[in-house]
Structures are given as C-alpha cells and as structure tokens.
Write a protein that holds these residues in place. Structure first.
Motif, PDB file in Angstrom:
ATOM      1  N   TYR A 148      -9.531  -1.517  -1.208  1.00 21.21           N
ATOM      2  CA  TYR A 148      -8.880  -1.436   0.044  1.00 21.21           C
ATOM      3  C   TYR A 148      -9.620  -0.258   1.066  1.00 21.21           C
ATOM      4  N   TRP A 176      -1.393  -6.150  15.691  1.00 19.43           N
ATOM      5  CA  TRP A 176       0.031  -6.076  16.433  1.00 19.43           C
ATOM      6  C   TRP A 176       0.344  -4.656  17.110  1.00 19.43           C
ATOM      7  N   TYR A 209      -1.383  -2.029  14.778  1.00 18.98           N
ATOM      8  CA  TYR A 209      -1.680  -2.053  13.459  1.00 18.98           C
ATOM      9  C   TYR A 209      -2.738  -3.447  13.201  1.00 18.98           C
ATOM     10  N   LEU A 256      -7.782   6.331   3.147  1.00 18.52           N
ATOM     11  CA  LEU A 256      -7.643   6.084   1.526  1.00 18.52           C
ATOM     12  C   LEU A 256      -8.656   4.831   1.244  1.00 18.52           C
ATOM     13  N   MET A 289     -10.635   6.379  -6.741  1.00 18.89           N
ATOM     14  CA  MET A 289     -10.137   6.285  -5.494  1.00 18.89           C
ATOM     15  C   MET A 289     -10.553   7.613  -4.676  1.00 18.89           C
ATOM     16  N   ASP A 320       7.567   4.497  11.496  1.00 20.24           N
ATOM     17  CA  ASP A 320       6.268   4.292  10.895  1.00 20.24           C
ATOM     18  C   ASP A 320       6.373   4.951   9.601  1.00 20.24           C
ATOM     19  N   TRP A 365       1.444  -8.716   5.152  1.00 20.27           N
ATOM     20  CA  TRP A 365       0.168  -9.140   4.652  1.00 20.27           C
ATOM     21  C   TRP A 365      -0.284  -8.196   3.482  1.00 20.27           C
ATOM     22  N   ILE A 369      -0.603  -4.191  -2.839  1.00 23.03           N
ATOM     23  CA  ILE A 369      -0.617  -3.537  -1.377  1.00 23.03           C
ATOM     24  C   ILE A 369      -0.131  -4.325  -0.184  1.00 23.03           C
ATOM     25  N   TYR A 401       1.320  -4.403   3.999  1.00 17.58           N
ATOM     26  CA  TYR A 401       1.511  -4.000   5.238  1.00 17.58           C
ATOM     27  C   TYR A 401       2.484  -4.949   6.078  1.00 17.58           C
ATOM     28  N   ASN A 453       5.156  -5.503   9.522  1.00 18.53           N
ATOM     29  CA  ASN A 453       5.560  -5.334  10.716  1.00 18.53           C
ATOM     30  C   ASN A 453       7.018  -6.009  10.938  1.00 18.53           C
ATOM     31  N   VAL A 454       7.824  -5.292  11.350  1.00 16.98           N
ATOM     32  CA  VAL A 454       9.207  -5.782  11.781  1.00 16.98           C
ATOM     33  C   VAL A 454       9.202  -5.530  13.311  1.00 16.98           C
ATOM     34  N   ALA A 501       8.447  -1.269  14.171  1.00 12.34           N
ATOM     35  CA  ALA A 501       8.678  -0.861  12.784  1.00 12.34           C
ATOM     36  C   ALA A 501       7.546  -1.146  11.700  1.00 12.34           C
ATOM     37  N   HIS A 502       6.999  -0.337  11.094  1.00 14.54           N
ATOM     38  CA  HIS A 502       5.812  -0.775  10.347  1.00 14.54           C
ATOM     39  C   HIS A 502       5.940  -0.057   9.150  1.00 14.54           C
ATOM     40  N   SER A 546       4.005   0.661   5.254  1.00 15.72           N
ATOM     41  CA  SER A 546       2.571   0.627   4.479  1.00 15.72           C
ATOM     42  C   SER A 546       3.306   0.833   3.111  1.00 15.72           C
ATOM     43  N   ASN A 565       2.116   0.462  -1.384  1.00 18.88           N
ATOM     44  CA  ASN A 565       0.944   0.471  -2.072  1.00 18.88           C
ATOM     45  C   ASN A 565       1.029   0.866  -3.253  1.00 18.88           C
ATOM     46  N   TRP A 566       0.463   0.183  -4.583  1.00 25.71           N
ATOM     47  CA  TRP A 566       0.734   0.778  -5.795  1.00 25.71           C
ATOM     48  C   TRP A 566      -0.551   1.323  -6.386  1.00 25.71           C
ATOM     49  N   LEU A 567      -1.516   1.329  -5.472  1.00 30.80           N
ATOM     50  CA  LEU A 567      -3.031   1.767  -5.859  1.00 30.80           C
ATOM     51  C   LEU A 567      -3.618   2.928  -5.131  1.00 30.80           C
ATOM     52  N   SER A 568      -2.667   3.858  -4.770  1.00 30.83           N
ATOM     53  CA  SER A 568      -2.951   4.899  -3.946  1.00 30.83           C
ATOM     54  C   SER A 568      -3.247   6.060  -4.722  1.00 30.83           C
ATOM     55  N   LEU A 620       6.921   8.351  10.362  1.00 30.95           N
ATOM     56  CA  LEU A 620       7.012   9.097  11.623  1.00 30.95           C
ATOM     57  C   LEU A 620       7.932   8.208  12.561  1.00 30.95           C
TER      58      LEU A 620
END
Lengths: 352, 352, 352, 352
Positions: A146, A189, A202, A229, A236, B148, B189, B200, B202, B204-205, B213-214, B216, B218-221, B229
């Motif tokens: 990613y 969006w 986004y 990232l 990574m 966010d 997505w 991973i 993302y 959107n609400v 509202a958004h 993110s 991710n298990w791969l950071s 924010l």
C-alpha cells in the motif's frame, strides 16, 4: 544558452526564476506579471531583464527559447498553446491543464512543433522520493502492499480549484513515479464547508492487483501533516516530509503466515527488527528539475515529467471530480481518450 | 453485592476481572476458560473463586447475577442468548454480535427478561473522549465539520474477523457518542495481503449534512498510530491517544469567508491563535465502565453503551463488509430491520 | 534617511543588509568584504551601492551614518573604535569584544562622541523571548526557580573562539533580559576533543538568591537541541525554539509543601493542570532589532541591547574562560572594572 | 530452591516480589511491612507466604536464604548488617547505604560471612544499556568524548534524601558500567526551593582524560525527560528512555580536523550519514537482575552490581554533597578509604 521567459510572478514565480538562473547556460531574460507593482519591485535588482504586463511580449519574442507558465490552472491551456505554436518549449505549473482533452491537444501540438513540455511535479526530484524509488527498485521493500498519504493543513490557497486539484497532484505524480502499476479506477469522496469548493477529500486508487493507494487531503486541518506510509512485503517505511533530519524511516518489520491449522489457528509470525533512516540528498528539488529540463532541451532527451505524465495526473483529477459528484463511487480510468491521439500510434506504451 | 461470572480469560479477561473486583459491592465469583493451564495458574491466587472449563456451569449458576462474555465474536450470540434466557445481565466484548439480526434478537430477549446488556465500548469511558464530548456539547468547537481517525499498527491479532471488525468498532462507537447526527450510508474499501481477511481498509461515513467521518484502519503499519482530527466551525482538535501528557490539543484556528468579489477574489481570512491541552482525567476507563454497569443494575438506570448501541456498530460493520465486496460503493443504512422489533414500538427514537 | 555601511558579507551579512533595507528611512549604501568574488556577485543586483574591499572607505565616508560590523570577534574592537572616532553609530555582532577592557573603552568612546552602540543579541527581539518576558513580568510564573538551557548541535563553525564564546552569548543575553537579578559568580567546565578549543561546556550562573541558571553548550552533538526549561513558583514552561508551531508550552504545574509532621512526613502536594501554547508573533527578530536601532538613532532613545549589555555578556564569557582553566571553580563577577569608567559616574545603576 | 524474604512493600516492593517469583527455583516466602493494611490486602492472594510487621521475623528465619531490603536508604545499613550477620544474602535498593563507611563495613562483613550483596542498579540490566555497552565494547563509537544525561521530572518522591541521592545513582551506575575509566573528581551544584533538600542539581564527573560526564537532575521540571547523549570519536548516539520504539538512535556523524593553515583556516570536515535505531531486547530488566542474583548464588559467581559497585556510587554521592556545600568546587575521589579494608588486600583492582 537557453533564454527563458517567466509568466506569472506570484508565490512560486520567484523560485522558478532563481532556480532557472542557477542552471548553467540558462538565464531568465523576461518576466511577465499583470501586477505592475510586482514588476516595479523587480526593476532595480534585475538589470537587463525585460519586465512586462503583456503576455504576448513573451510568447512572441524571437529571443526566448523556453517559457515557464506559473499562472492559475484555468489559464494554462491558452497560454501554453500559444507558446507551443511559436515553437517554444514550455515549463508549466501543476496541474497541467483543466481537462485531459486540453492536455492531449497540447501534447500533440508539442509533438508537431518538436517542442518539449515539462509539468512541474517537483516532488519527484526530491532526495526523499529518489531514495524511496531506489529502495523499491532494488527490491528492499519487496512488492508494495500500500501507499497511504496524508497531506493536510489549514489553508484555502486556491480560489478556482478544490482541495483535490490543489494537493492531490503531488500524490498522483509521486505514486506514479514510485509504483510500477497502472491504476484502473479512482474513487473520491469530499465535502465543502467554507466555500462551494471541496475542502476535504479522501481518494482511493484501485489497481488490478492487491496494491492499495489512498490519499487524504484537507484544507481544514489545525496541524500540517505530510506523511506517507508505504508497506511492502519485506519492509515498511514512513516518509515524514516535515521532519528535517529523519525524513524517511525504514522498518525491518513484516508479517508472515506460516501455515493454517483449522479456522482459529492461522500461524502468523511478526518480524520486528531495526529501523534505519538513510541520509537524504539535500539538493533543492526545483533546481534539479530545472536542470533536467535544460539538459533535455540541449541534448534532445526525454523529459521524466513530460506532458503525458501531466495528462495522467489530470485524468486522475477528473476521475476524482466525477466520483465526488457520485458519492464516492469508483470511476474507471478511460484510456480510449487517446485513440485518436498520435501519442499511442507511436507505441508509447509506458503511458501510465 | 453483584456476583459476576467471567467467560474467557485470554488477553482482555484479566482486566475485566480486576476492574469488576474493584467496584464496590461487586465481585467476580467464577471464571471459565477452555484452557486448563490458564485455570491452574489462577487457582493459587484466587481462593473462593469457581474455576471451570464448562461454560454452562456459569450460565446456569443460581448464584451469579451478571455474566461477562470475553470470547471471540463468533461465539457471542450463542453464549449471550443462554445467559439472558437464565435471566442474567450480560457484559459483552465488542463487537456485540456477528450479525445485526443476532443483535436485535438479543436486545428483544433482554427486554422480555428484564435484563441489561452492556457492550464493551471502553473508549467512551476514557477521560479523553469525555473531554471532547464536553467541548462539543458546550459549543466550543462549533458545528463539527469532520471526524478523521487513523488507527493503524502492525498486528493481525484476530483470526476470525477482518481489520474492520477488529479496529473500527472503536471509531464507530466513539463517533456515535460524540456526533449528534445519524449516518445514512457507509462506504468501505479494503484489501487483503497476508491472509484472506482484509488487513487494510478505509471507511467513509455519510451523513445528510456536510459532516464527514473517515476511518483508516490497518494491520500492516510499521508504526502504531491512534490519532483523530476533529474539525469544527470554531475550533479544531487533535486527539493523539498515544501521547501520555498531551492527549488532546485544541487549536483556536479557523477559516472564514468574508465575501466574494468576482471569481478570483474569495475573501478568506484565517484565524490562528493559542493552542490548549486540557488536563485529562486519569481514571481507568474500564473501571468507570464496570462501575457504570453495576450502578445501572442496582438502580435500574439506562446503560449508555447498551445493546442498541452495540447493534448500531454491528450494522455499520455489516455495511462496511457489503461495501468492500462492491469496490467501495456506498451502502445505505437500513432502518427497516427494526420494524418487527419491539424496540421501535416503544418509541426508542434515539436509536440511530 | 539613515545611511548604512556593512563590513563583512559572510554568513550573517546578507541578513543584516536585507533587514536594514527593509526599515523605513534606512538604506545600506556600502558593503565591504575582503573577498572580491563576494563583491562581484553583488554588483549586478545592487546598483548604487558602493562595494569595496577597503574597510577605511566605509569608516571614513562622510556619507555614512551607521556602520554594521559583521566580522570575526577578534576584529571588533579595532574596527568599532575607528568607526566611533569618526562619530558614526555602530551595530556590532555578538560577542561585543574579545575582552571587557575593550568593551569599556568602546562604551566610553561612544559616550564622548555621542554615538550609539547596538550589540546584535537578536534573540531578545524574537516573539518567543518577548512572550516569556511578558509572562514573567505580569507574574504568571511566580518567582523564577531556574533557567536551564540546552544549546547543542554538530558544528565547529568558529575558528577563533571556543564553544562558550560561540553559543553562550545567546543564553547570557536572554537570561539577562528575562531575569531581574544580578549574577554574582559563574562557573564553567569544558573540554576540547577535536581542536585546542573547548567544544563542550557546562555553565552555572550563581545569584545571591536561590535562582539557578545553567547552560549546556556543545559542538559535538548528533542532534540539534535548542530547549530552555524555566521553572517558576506558580508555573513552568518549556521553550523549544526548533518547534515551529508550539515554541512555548506553559504548564500549570507546581509543588507545594503544606506542612511537616516528623521527618518522613513532608506534606507535599503537586498541582498538574492544563498546558497552554500561546500564539507567538512571527515577525523576523532581526528586522525588529534593526528597526529599534534606527528608531533609537532618530529619536535619541536608549538602546535595549547597547554596549553595557554587550559588556555584561563579555564579562561572563571571560569568567567562564577563567573558570574552565580552573576545573570549574566559581569565578566572582568583578564590578570594580568600572570604577574608572564614566559609565558608573552617571549612576547607571541598571548595569548588572 | 532459593527462599526469599522481602522487607518493605511500598512502591517498588511488589515488583521485587513478582520478579523473584518469576525466576526458576526461587520463591518469595515472607513479606514484611510496617503497615498492617498493606499486609491485609496481600493475605488473600498469597497463600503460604508469611506476612509480618516484624523485621526480625525475616532476619532470623532459618528458612530464608536471601533477604531483599526495599526500605528507605537511612535504614539500609542496620537491616543489611543484621541480615549478613545471620549469613543470608542481601538484595538491597539503591543507593546502597547512607555513607561509604557503612558500605565498606557491609562489604567486609559479606566477605567474612561468605554472603553475596546485590545493589539494585536495575538500569544496567535493560536492553538499552546492554546494547550501548555492546556498541562501545566492539568499537562502533570509537573513544567516548562525553556522556551527558538529563533526568528530570515533577516529583519530590523522597523525603529523606535530595534529588542527587534520588536520581543520580542511576547515572553513576550506568556511566560506570559503560565507561572504562576511573573518575578522579566530582563537582555538583544544586539548590533547594521547596524544602530544605536540593531539588535541582548539575553534576560534572572529571576523568584524567578528556572524557566528560555531566548529569542534570531536577524534581521541578514540568516535563519528564530521560535522555542521554553519548558522543564518540566515530559515532554518536541518543538514548531516549521514554521513546518506546526508538530508544537508541545511533548517528553516523562526526567531526575531523584535516589540517591547519594559519589561524583562521582550521580545516574541519563533518561526516553526516545514516541514522540507525537497533532493535532493543524487551525483557524486563528487574527480572534479568533477579535471575542474575539467583544464578550467582547458586553457582558462586561474581555479581555484576555487587557491594563494591554500590560503594562506588555512594562515594560519588557523598562527593556531590560535599561539592554542593562548597558552591560546586570539585571534590577528589578519595581511594584511601579502602586501605584498611580487606577488599584491596585481595587485589580487587577493578574497584574504581
């Protein structure tokens, strides 16, 4: 000696002038701005440079080889078209044009006139992006999982374009430079709060593989963030462009699935090793870019960030706008646009 | 005295036991885990506590008033149903259930049995979230423009759910607590790289207003991030949950449009004043939560994070899964589901 | 119009020229540097400015009102003496002179010639230091317990002075501006590793009260640090000059002793409240300083950072050197030096 | 099986108990605290452990092999003496004793009784300090130029000792472990503001070489800092103990003098390369320490942090006190103290 005329001397123009002047065998010989006060301030310290409020004085000059267009996006097409018709090379601010149709027309015109176009995607000339490119190319990262960028701050600098057209060109051009895959769709969006233009958005970039790209752009953030990232199979990294000393941190971290024994027994192992912050070259990116363009003109070399790269970004931005009008539904990237262009006829297969 | 049985003594179980024991007039009297070794270790230091591998010993006990279900999601419905059928109150790990249908059934059953459900949305009991709620409620932020959240780390802790079901319940429950608006659609997505589960994503609400509202996740950071924010009309804030001393920073920053004179002359002004990091209460959130539940049981008060709140989150997660299968297209939140439920009959209008 | 001659156009010179030129009714009319190439580069863009390699051309010019001396310390005395003898005002780089005897002589000479001296202690014109001064003056901090500065980086920029003379002038001038007490002694302990000059040093400033000042200066640090802690009776602050957005953080923290019951029962209570980062003025400090000097000259006002302030710093630096030669033993500040000076005759009691 | 009695169950005691219990073939069998409530809380969860308010019950027990003394410094000597007289091994909190005379007596007594002493200098068992030791030992740093520690926070935890005795034992023990040189003098300068005990102090450690060590300790800092800079000939490092993920950063930076051409032409070159944050072992340091002591007892091995190491630290603390009473004048470290001790008779030359 390449003689340069600069159109537009606002926020970014002075940097363009300074850096083109720093290149060997290149010199800014004329500056145009519609604001007379700006020109008056320049007059004392720029002896021998033509200062004018008339764009055509630069466009039609028989003395100028290259015109730098540092004006709002909406004016790019008209100015650049006239410049190319006069057989001059064009350096043009990002984003390239307001529509991809305009971009294709300029690219074709440049072909016909044997002129070169450079679109100012400065970031791909930074030491940081160059270092990441190197890491990916030599396999240090493994395949890229990613690319996740956050580019937010307080500021509604642009009056004619939304936050996507203002900030996302950086991400689209960097991503295109780093990732060797063709996006198949884009979804975006956004929402507007202060004016009628979107001030927060986004963006998801879809590929045919499991690679993911996501950009968060925002004009209403209390803090400035420029963090990307990048997750790879083997390593990574975090690129924090606001960190003066440790812009890129590479982590020897990863996940492996070693087998599976029934539904609850995914055998996962984590690798967590050293972190490494390589030294980044400190050269000013804009100088490197200007130097590259002068070099390409002098020796007829291909420009890394040429019109097709600019077109690629514009097409993405158009797709974002279309998706934002449709509540974030993905928009396929249409490659048919190019069928009548002589670009593809020449087998330019590395077009995005 | 409320007597508590705890089912599941893995990663989170010990915290549940410790905190319920710290509440006045409450005591854990029985612990169940399928792993005998876990129980053996407990035996020495927990005299008088029943230790068992048999779930039913707790469910059917005439001595127990409240059962805490600290097991994988897929088992929640079956266990909670039996517990409620025995007329016992249920404290249950997030997410509440695997499907919203299950959640509705459990809520109805609890109604019938006059029992209470608490879903473990711990974050809404933290000093940080309480402080933000207070700031929003008393108008310090003005109307909320966006929420966010970035919640990423290295770790594939869950074997039966994807990254959305693992991490996003926090964001959905916090957002619901803070923002007084009803989401109308969700898009998500995601992509999987290591196993078949998305690692991973993302999200959107969508609301009927311009609120955004958004999330993110991710298990791969390579780095752990827990940063939210929140932008408001009057002020903006950054909540960094990993910052021990300055969890919340409130910025007296904003943008105002003061008029418009032609297309290029949007008259924008920026306000940039002081920053302020209020003192945050340090009480352990899980203790506050356990204490609230015991209080609700003793005095028959409504539970803040009850079954309907748990259902709300599950419905969002289901919508995310549906959207992810459809390349991120938005999925409307269906309120029809509840038409046959006695929940809505009773005019529970605050059900989002 | 005040006409200015600048002597020395190395690292700092261009900033001096730019900022004096930005002041109303002031203009740099001559620049001197011993390096011809430097002058050649200046020739194109500075029409009307005299460029010379001969210091005397500036010193003796009948056209110049003010001379800025931006040369190495060892040359300050000779140049400034000649400038003052010609009845011109002097702006001079820090540290003022190589010895306090020289400083006293220059101050006396300026008195005789009715000229003004400004020593370039730029920091006291920064928004950060001004804000701290304001906080202390209006009692927000309570009485000051300590001033603790760390000023370290990698770099041996000076060839003729040690790290104390290079970096500590900042701390001595800031401390003197902020703290309304007279130091009675100084101790310093340093060591040289790379050349014969000390490259690391620790300085203690002794007062007659319990106030403590300590400076850590170091040319061999892998990271750049510019952090000052100031502890007060009521509040404490951290000034991190490298933090662009939150330079000053004020903590509502403190300690109180509420009584004592026997030896082990000191009743201490801690106060830990909000943190607050006030907005700092962004004006360029050097411009504020230049503007102040022109203003003082035009209206015959006292200069904040005049020769006596420069002398004060030089005397501290001399004491540091003496202490360093004596393994860090404290050195009393000798005020007798001034007995034959007309400075003290005039009751200049604010001379430290 | 080594049977352990613990005296003192305040802040640190529970950690001692937990970690000794985690060591193979070791078990805490008795706990003494003068506070009955503390013991009452322990009674439920510690079946089989003797709980007492009487120190002698532990000291005189025929069942106990090792006594951990986790009480205020002023009580160390009396308790440890009795323990050693009973032929038991002693684990003792830092600082070892209130005076070096006491320390020498205990060391001699342990020799006579064939017992072992471990002083709880936990830090030298951390992954961070071990990693730094490794880097220095294998020559990665080159010769050490300086060791500069800042250890500050808000907190006056100790009622019977000043900030030097509270915080500096960490620095003295770590420095002694890392740097293979013998300090020849110490100077310290401190001040008290809240009680009669010094709450802020600065310590210089003098060696016969150009190596420099400096510690800043402070109970009145608004922020907690635990940062050590170590500068070496070849590399430099920053150890930030509060940074969970990047505790140690090693910089490939340095300065070289390549020659000298006249007074202004010192030819200095700077090396600025990559930064590297090695993975640090995560084992709990206190467990490693307890384990080492049990191992030393079982196999009669020398203890790394034995009485002589504890004595070394106490002697430094005494010198600090003496220097502080004398305005920071350096105090030589007196090695004559040991002449009548049987320690030196045995050629224990590694005694500093």
């Amino acid at each position: 000696m390449i003689r340069i005329g600069v159109i537009g001397f606002g926020y970014w123009g002075p940097n363009i002038v300074r850096n083109f002047n720093a290149v060997d065998n290149a010199a800014v010989v004329a500056i145009c701005d519609k604001n007379k006060e700006v020109l008056n301030k320049l007059s004392g310290s720029n002896p021998g440079v033509t200062l004018t409020t008339d764009v055509n004085e630069i466009i039609n000059s028989g003395y100028i080889d290259l015109v730098a267009v540092v004006t709002p996006v909406s004016t790019h097409y008209d100015i650049a078209k006239k410049v190319l018709e006069q057989g001059k090379n064009v350096f043009i601010e990002k984003p390239f044009t307001s529509t991809s149709t305009q971009a294709v027309e300029l690219i074709d015109l440049a072909e016909t006139k044997k002129c070169k176009i450079m679109v100012d995607h400065t970031f791909i000339f930074t030491g940081a992006v160059r270092k990441i490119k190197q890491l990916i190319n030599r396999g240090d990262m493994g395949s890229v999982y990613y690319y996740d960028s956050v580019r937010v701050n307080l500021g509604l600098f642009q009056h004619d374009v939304n936050v996507v057209w203002d900030l996302a060109p950086h991400d689209f051009s960097i991503m295109s430079y780093l990732i060797d895959e063709v996006p198949v769709a884009v979804s975006a969006w956004g929402q507007s709060h202060v004016s009628s233009l979107e001030d927060i958005a986004y963006i998801n970039v879809h590929f045919n593989t499991s690679t993911v790209a996501h950009f968060s752009v925002n004009w209403l953030s209390p803090v400035k963030v420029r963090t990307t990232l990048i997750g790879g199979e083997k390593r990574m990294l975090v690129w924090n462009d606001l960190n003066a000393d440790e812009k890129i941190k590479i982590y020897d971290k990863g996940v492996e699935v070693n087998g599976k024994q029934g539904i609850y027994d995914l055998l996962v192992s984590y690798r967590s090793g050293d972190m490494w912050a390589p030294k980044i070259e400190q050269n000013e990116a804009l100088f490197m870019e200007c130097n590259h363009f002068i070099d390409c003109i002098n020796y007829d070399k291909p420009v890394i960030n040429d019109g097709t790269k600019g077109l690629e970004v514009v097409r993405m931005l158009e797709a974002c706008d279309k998706s934002m009008k449709n509540e974030g539904r993905p928009v396929e990237i249409d490659y048919a646009l190019f069928q009548n262009s002589n670009l593809l006829d020449k087998g330019n297969t590395d077009l995005i």
